[in-house]
Design a protein around this motif. Sequence first.
Motif, PDB file in Angstrom:
ATOM      1  N   GLN A 380      93.907 -57.665  -7.827  1.00 20.08           N
ATOM      2  CA  GLN A 380      94.713 -56.497  -8.198  1.00 20.08           C
ATOM      3  C   GLN A 380      93.865 -55.430  -8.888  1.00 20.08           C
ATOM      4  OE1 GLN A 380      97.693 -56.108  -7.036  1.00 20.08           O
ATOM      5  NE2 GLN A 380      97.557 -58.175  -6.126  1.00 20.08           N
ATOM      6  N   SER A 381      92.918 -55.843  -9.715  1.00 17.10           N
ATOM      7  CA  SER A 381      92.038 -54.868 -10.376  1.00 17.10           C
ATOM      8  C   SER A 381      91.188 -54.122  -9.344  1.00 17.10           C
ATOM      9  CB  SER A 381      91.120 -55.581 -11.376  1.00 17.10           C
ATOM     10  OG  SER A 381      91.878 -56.166 -12.420  1.00 17.10           O
ATOM     11  N   SER A 382      90.716 -54.842  -8.333  1.00 14.91           N
ATOM     12  CA  SER A 382      89.873 -54.221  -7.308  1.00 14.91           C
ATOM     13  C   SER A 382      90.670 -53.230  -6.473  1.00 14.91           C
ATOM     14  CB  SER A 382      89.263 -55.299  -6.404  1.00 14.91           C
ATOM     15  OG  SER A 382      88.476 -56.212  -7.139  1.00 14.91           O
ATOM     16  N   VAL A 383      91.887 -53.608  -6.095  1.00 19.32           N
ATOM     17  CA  VAL A 383      92.727 -52.725  -5.276  1.00 19.32           C
ATOM     18  C   VAL A 383      93.159 -51.502  -6.076  1.00 19.32           C
ATOM     19  CG1 VAL A 383      94.925 -52.554  -4.055  1.00 19.32           C
ATOM     20  CG2 VAL A 383      93.492 -54.602  -3.788  1.00 19.32           C
ATOM     21  N   LYS A 384      93.437 -51.714  -7.367  1.00 18.41           N
ATOM     22  CA  LYS A 384      93.854 -50.600  -8.221  1.00 18.41           C
ATOM     23  C   LYS A 384      92.725 -49.597  -8.412  1.00 18.41           C
ATOM     24  CE  LYS A 384      95.958 -49.610 -12.715  1.00 18.41           C
ATOM     25  NZ  LYS A 384      96.472 -50.204 -13.993  1.00 18.41           N
ATOM     26  N   ALA A 385      91.489 -50.112  -8.548  1.00 18.95           N
ATOM     27  CA  ALA A 385      90.342 -49.233  -8.759  1.00 18.95           C
ATOM     28  C   ALA A 385      90.003 -48.438  -7.505  1.00 18.95           C
ATOM     29  CB  ALA A 385      89.134 -50.048  -9.213  1.00 18.95           C
ATOM     30  N   HIS A 386      90.238 -49.042  -6.342  1.00 18.88           N
ATOM     31  CA  HIS A 386      89.900 -48.364  -5.084  1.00 18.88           C
ATOM     32  C   HIS A 386      90.821 -48.910  -3.991  1.00 18.88           C
ATOM     33  CE1 HIS A 386      87.826 -46.421  -1.901  1.00 18.88           C
ATOM     34  NE2 HIS A 386      87.143 -47.494  -1.480  1.00 18.88           N
ATOM     35  N   ALA A 387      91.867 -48.161  -3.661  1.00 20.44           N
ATOM     36  CA  ALA A 387      92.848 -48.611  -2.681  1.00 20.44           C
ATOM     37  C   ALA A 387      92.263 -48.590  -1.276  1.00 20.44           C
ATOM     38  CB  ALA A 387      94.101 -47.743  -2.736  1.00 20.44           C
ATOM     39  N   LYS A 397      98.789 -52.985   2.010  1.00 21.85           N
ATOM     40  CA  LYS A 397      99.190 -53.677   0.784  1.00 21.85           C
ATOM     41  C   LYS A 397      98.614 -55.086   0.744  1.00 21.85           C
ATOM     42  CE  LYS A 397     103.609 -51.213   0.363  1.00 21.85           C
ATOM     43  NZ  LYS A 397     105.078 -51.368   0.261  1.00 21.85           N
TER      44      LYS A 397
END
Length: 470
Positions: A380-387, A397
Amino acid sequence: MTVASTARTAPACRLPAIALVGRPNVGKSTLFNRLIGQRKAIVHDLPGVTRDRNYGEAQWKGKRFRLIDTGGLVSDAGGKLEQTIQQQTRRAVEEADALLLMLDGKEGLNPNDREAADFLRRSGKPVFFAVNKIDSPRREDNLYEFYRLGESRLFAISAEHGLGVAELMEAVTASLPAAEESAAPDEAAEPVRIAVVGRPNVGKSTLINRLVGFERSVVDAAPGTTRDAIDSPFSLNGEPGVLVDTAGIRRKSRVSDRLEYFTIRRSLRSVDRGDLVIHVIDGPEGVTDQDAQILSYAHDRGKAILLAVNKWDRMEAQGADPEAYRRQVYERLPFLEFAPVVLIAAATGFGIRKMLATARAVLADYRRQVPTSVFNQALQSSVKAHAAPFSRGRPVKFYYGTQTGKAPPTFTLFVNAPGSVTEDYRRYLINQFRRALGFSLVPVRLILRARREASRGTGRTRPPSRGRSG
């Protein structure tokens, strides 16, 4: 320098051992392969194909034992390589509980046979005489001249066809001591396998000998000295293991005969068998196209990889800069940005302790499991930082993920559109997981799957995309 405190020979095998001894090309490797049930030793008409001791485990009517295949035992070993092969054979005789002298029934009695028989008798161990290649009634008469060796019982066999092998093995196994049972709880644990690979004459066998503390493999300046893949018992920080020394792998264009072809096949098979691949690079020569091909093969199979740059003492004498050299290695091997590069001199022992410490760290990462909750936090941190880039105007998603495998670490991610995840974004996620989860030294594989709920109402589930490593 010695490395006994860090790398030492594993405790002696508790199984009794039989050594196959005889002149070159009498059929020792053929019998070895028949008894262990696989083509582990290279068999070829060219004399001297077997050069190191080759070990295998076999059983006869429920009795388990080790089998040791050896190079040819001759009295007129003139060259340094031939003398070293003789030393290997003599070590096998010392290790064995019973000795099997192979004789050539097709060529007849040879003066070297008499010397070999006398040498084996002086060992004080049970010696059995097997006259090989007796595969037709016409050749049975060839058996009688071997009685001049002074032995009252000879076994006429054909190792290739299996004739007479049963009677021979009944007698040999009856002479063996009982196997010692170990009460150690971890005795049955599968040992870690470390495959030492690389091009010919880069120092693989010298490194093996340095690690196990004696001349386990034949070392010679001529490229291609090692032909079989040789297993050596080994202990890595107390953990039982096996070192696999392989024949050097050459370009296919240089494979000029059938022997070299089988050597290459066994080398690549050793890569498949290894948990960790230590690839030895010739320091003065640097990374070659052939190095890249071997390493690409290992990487495609998800192996843990350690790059050992050998002969660094020569490079150091020339004023080479370690960090600059490492950068050059990674520039030639960009797909191995995770693999550690260690600088060693196998002949002197320089850098060996550091290499072993790095090997332990790599294997720890390779076999580590992370909790699902920790992985999902990193996801989740990785996706939030760079979608991820949009797919057909819709966002990609990532719902959740979990670690579904070790060796190499493998993670399955559930996504609404697996096929829309680009290669660049896949590499981004792999790099993020390496940093966040501590998998900086090993390959990481991702498998993308469509979440089941995304397919409801259609009566179909989308097939998963193929997992890839980075």
